[in-house]
Design a protein around this motif. Structure first.
Motif, PDB file in Angstrom:
ATOM      1  N   THR A 185       0.836  -1.200   0.000  1.00  0.00           N
ATOM      2  CA  THR A 185       0.000   0.000   0.000  1.00  0.00           C
ATOM      3  C   THR A 185       0.873   1.254   0.000  1.00  0.00           C
ATOM      4  OG1 THR A 185      -0.115  -0.045   2.421  1.00  0.00           O
ATOM      5  CG2 THR A 185      -1.916  -1.109   1.206  1.00  0.00           C
ATOM      6  N   THR A 186       0.322   2.328  -0.565  1.00  0.00           N
ATOM      7  CA  THR A 186       1.056   3.597  -0.652  1.00  0.00           C
ATOM      8  C   THR A 186       0.293   4.690   0.068  1.00  0.00           C
ATOM      9  OG1 THR A 186       2.004   2.988  -2.798  1.00  0.00           O
ATOM     10  CG2 THR A 186       2.041   5.324  -2.211  1.00  0.00           C
ATOM     11  N   VAL A 187       1.031   5.468   0.841  1.00  0.00           N
ATOM     12  CA  VAL A 187       0.461   6.610   1.551  1.00  0.00           C
ATOM     13  C   VAL A 187       1.081   7.887   1.012  1.00  0.00           C
ATOM     14  CG1 VAL A 187       0.339   7.814   3.785  1.00  0.00           C
ATOM     15  CG2 VAL A 187      -0.023   5.337   3.664  1.00  0.00           C
ATOM     16  N   LEU A 188       0.258   8.893   0.760  1.00  0.00           N
ATOM     17  CA  LEU A 188       0.747  10.221   0.434  1.00  0.00           C
ATOM     18  C   LEU A 188       0.817  11.024   1.729  1.00  0.00           C
ATOM     19  CD1 LEU A 188       1.478  12.600  -1.456  1.00  0.00           C
ATOM     20  CD2 LEU A 188      -0.995  13.032  -1.691  1.00  0.00           C
ATOM     21  N   ASP A 189       2.020  11.448   2.101  1.00  0.00           N
ATOM     22  CA  ASP A 189       2.207  12.316   3.262  1.00  0.00           C
ATOM     23  C   ASP A 189       2.328  13.731   2.717  1.00  0.00           C
ATOM     24  OD1 ASP A 189       2.812  13.575   5.603  1.00  0.00           O
ATOM     25  OD2 ASP A 189       4.713  12.549   5.954  1.00  0.00           O
ATOM     26  N   LEU A 190       1.226  14.457   2.744  1.00  0.00           N
ATOM     27  CA  LEU A 190       1.157  15.779   2.117  1.00  0.00           C
ATOM     28  C   LEU A 190       1.508  16.853   3.137  1.00  0.00           C
ATOM     29  CD1 LEU A 190       0.454  17.501  -0.322  1.00  0.00           C
ATOM     30  CD2 LEU A 190      -1.958  17.340   0.307  1.00  0.00           C
ATOM     31  N   GLY A 191       2.538  17.638   2.812  1.00  0.00           N
ATOM     32  CA  GLY A 191       3.067  18.573   3.790  1.00  0.00           C
ATOM     33  C   GLY A 191       3.917  17.813   4.786  1.00  0.00           C
ATOM     34  N   CYS A 192       4.807  16.965   4.261  1.00  0.00           N
ATOM     35  CA  CYS A 192       5.508  15.966   5.081  1.00  0.00           C
ATOM     36  C   CYS A 192       6.541  16.559   6.030  1.00  0.00           C
ATOM     37  CB  CYS A 192       6.188  14.943   4.178  1.00  0.00           C
ATOM     38  SG  CYS A 192       7.493  15.649   3.124  1.00  0.00           S
ATOM     39  N   GLY A 193       6.954  17.810   5.782  1.00  0.00           N
ATOM     40  CA  GLY A 193       7.988  18.386   6.634  1.00  0.00           C
ATOM     41  C   GLY A 193       9.246  17.559   6.590  1.00  0.00           C
ATOM     42  N   THR A 194       9.789  17.237   7.759  1.00  0.00           N
ATOM     43  CA  THR A 194      11.037  16.477   7.829  1.00  0.00           C
ATOM     44  C   THR A 194      10.824  14.979   8.024  1.00  0.00           C
ATOM     45  OG1 THR A 194      11.207  16.958  10.196  1.00  0.00           O
ATOM     46  CG2 THR A 194      12.323  18.465   8.694  1.00  0.00           C
ATOM     47  N   GLY A 195       9.571  14.541   7.843  1.00  0.00           N
ATOM     48  CA  GLY A 195       9.324  13.098   7.828  1.00  0.00           C
ATOM     49  C   GLY A 195       8.845  12.487   9.117  1.00  0.00           C
ATOM     50  N   ARG A 200       7.613   0.734   9.136  1.00  0.00           N
ATOM     51  CA  ARG A 200       6.624  -0.343   9.207  1.00  0.00           C
ATOM     52  C   ARG A 200       6.376  -0.953   7.827  1.00  0.00           C
ATOM     53  NH1 ARG A 200       5.785   3.284  13.206  1.00  0.00           N
ATOM     54  NH2 ARG A 200       4.807   2.606  15.163  1.00  0.00           N
ATOM     55  N   LYS A 201       7.305  -0.717   6.895  1.00  0.00           N
ATOM     56  CA  LYS A 201       7.304  -1.300   5.544  1.00  0.00           C
ATOM     57  C   LYS A 201       6.213  -0.735   4.642  1.00  0.00           C
ATOM     58  CE  LYS A 201      10.560  -3.878   7.189  1.00  0.00           C
ATOM     59  NZ  LYS A 201      11.978  -3.482   6.960  1.00  0.00           N
ATOM     60  N   VAL A 202       5.640   0.415   4.978  1.00  0.00           N
ATOM     61  CA  VAL A 202       4.634   1.056   4.134  1.00  0.00           C
ATOM     62  C   VAL A 202       5.337   1.934   3.105  1.00  0.00           C
ATOM     63  CG1 VAL A 202       2.627   2.595   4.108  1.00  0.00           C
ATOM     64  CG2 VAL A 202       3.004   1.050   6.055  1.00  0.00           C
ATOM     65  N   GLN A 203       4.869   1.907   1.857  1.00  0.00           N
ATOM     66  CA  GLN A 203       5.417   2.773   0.815  1.00  0.00           C
ATOM     67  C   GLN A 203       4.849   4.181   0.990  1.00  0.00           C
ATOM     68  OE1 GLN A 203       7.792   1.570  -1.463  1.00  0.00           O
ATOM     69  NE2 GLN A 203       7.644  -0.148  -0.021  1.00  0.00           N
ATOM     70  N   VAL A 204       5.718   5.201   0.940  1.00  0.00           N
ATOM     71  CA  VAL A 204       5.293   6.573   1.204  1.00  0.00           C
ATOM     72  C   VAL A 204       5.783   7.510   0.105  1.00  0.00           C
ATOM     73  CG1 VAL A 204       5.309   8.491   2.843  1.00  0.00           C
ATOM     74  CG2 VAL A 204       5.462   6.132   3.691  1.00  0.00           C
ATOM     75  N   VAL A 205       4.876   8.375  -0.358  1.00  0.00           N
ATOM     76  CA  VAL A 205       5.254   9.530  -1.180  1.00  0.00           C
ATOM     77  C   VAL A 205       5.200  10.731  -0.247  1.00  0.00           C
ATOM     78  CG1 VAL A 205       4.700  10.997  -3.144  1.00  0.00           C
ATOM     79  CG2 VAL A 205       4.332   8.517  -3.288  1.00  0.00           C
ATOM     80  N   ALA A 206       6.361  11.341   0.020  1.00  0.00           N
ATOM     81  CA  ALA A 206       6.458  12.456   0.965  1.00  0.00           C
ATOM     82  C   ALA A 206       6.597  13.754   0.190  1.00  0.00           C
ATOM     83  CB  ALA A 206       7.653  12.244   1.890  1.00  0.00           C
ATOM     84  N   LEU A 207       5.575  14.589   0.282  1.00  0.00           N
ATOM     85  CA  LEU A 207       5.496  15.796  -0.545  1.00  0.00           C
ATOM     86  C   LEU A 207       5.496  17.040   0.329  1.00  0.00           C
ATOM     87  CD1 LEU A 207       5.036  16.551  -3.602  1.00  0.00           C
ATOM     88  CD2 LEU A 207       2.613  16.717  -3.048  1.00  0.00           C
ATOM     89  N   ASP A 208       6.333  18.019  -0.035  1.00  0.00           N
ATOM     90  CA  ASP A 208       6.389  19.265   0.725  1.00  0.00           C
ATOM     91  C   ASP A 208       6.858  20.390  -0.202  1.00  0.00           C
ATOM     92  OD1 ASP A 208       6.347  19.894   3.928  1.00  0.00           O
ATOM     93  OD2 ASP A 208       7.655  21.296   2.862  1.00  0.00           O
TER      94      ASP A 208
END
Length: 240
Positions: free
Chosen positions: A15-25, A34-42
């Motif tokens: 599964t993929t999560v979009l972290d919108l406004g991710c800051g420093t993570g 936790r092995k989740v796929q993340v797109v970190a956008l800022d």
């Protein structure tokens, strides 16, 4: 809150999560652990650079860091998302437009997950003693109104829950979690300078004045230099 996110949406390596406004993570990195796929956008390149540095230190994989905003996300050709997660960033977006766009990007069992905590902002109604002191120093140096970007900031009239209930993600559940934390003077100063209203960009040539003034006032409040407080984390889960 992170574990609630993982459990609520059955997140895993597929599964993929979009972290919108991710800051420093702060959300992206624990998810990737936790092995989740993340797109970190800022929209801030320095935030992304620090996130990448932290990721490397921890040896974490599975995060795609990208420069962008709630507007540019609409044309980014992202993989199918299970969740769009926002940590204290939803109020900076065009909320209605974003939710309509996310409706086409998030899979049928997914949703929107908002996390915010009470520690950093001195503008909330209920504050610890050190927050009251920090707010006074900020107002003395930058003026009475809350600063943001090149002007002042007014919080949106409609609460997030109201906006969500008008959107495709109209099933809304809220959670509140709390714990006790302890902060040093250096941590309190750094925390305030990480915000939009007391950032180095806002303070400009007054950075040293702010650091010295707040440090001295905090020492007057508590000569030990240690401050305890309650960390309250608020979570909003919205699904279709």
């Amino acid at each position: 809150a992170i574990q609630l996110l993982v459990d609520r949406f059955s997140l895993n390596s597929a599964t993929t999560v979009l972290d919108l406004g991710c800051g420093t993570g702060q959300i992206a990195i624990p998810l990737a652990q936790r092995k989740v796929q993340v797109v970190a956008l800022d929209p801030d390149a320095e935030m992304l650079a620090e996130g990448l540095r932290q990721q490397a230190v921890l040896g974490v994989r599975g995060i795609a860091w990208a420069l962008g905003t709630d507007i540019t996300v609409e044309s980014m050709h992202l993989p199918a998302l299970r969740v769009c997660c926002m940590g204290a960033s939803f109020h900076w977006t065009n909320r209605e437009r974003l939710l309509l766009a996310l409706n086409t990007m998030i899979d049928p069992v997914g949703g929107v997950f908002l996390i915010s905590n009470s520690t950093s902002s001195v503008w909330r109604e209920e504050c610890d003693d050190w927050s009251i002191v920090a707010k006074k120093v900020i107002q003395e140096i930058l003026g009475g109104k809350r600063r943001a970007a090149g002007g002042t900031y007014e919080h949106p009239t409609d609460r997030h829950e109201v906006v969500l209930r008008r959107s495709p993600f109209s099933r809304v559940t809220t959670y509140e979690m709390s714990s006790t934390i302890e902060l040093t003077i250096e941590e309190i100063i750094g925390l305030q300078m990480s915000t939009s209203y007391a950032s180095p960009a806002q303070l400009g040539s007054k950075v040293q004045l702010f650091q010295e003034s707040l440090g001295n006032r905090l020492l007057e409040l508590n000569p030990s230099g240690l401050f305890s407080g309650t960390l309250r984390t608020d979570v909003i889960v919205a699904t279709r």
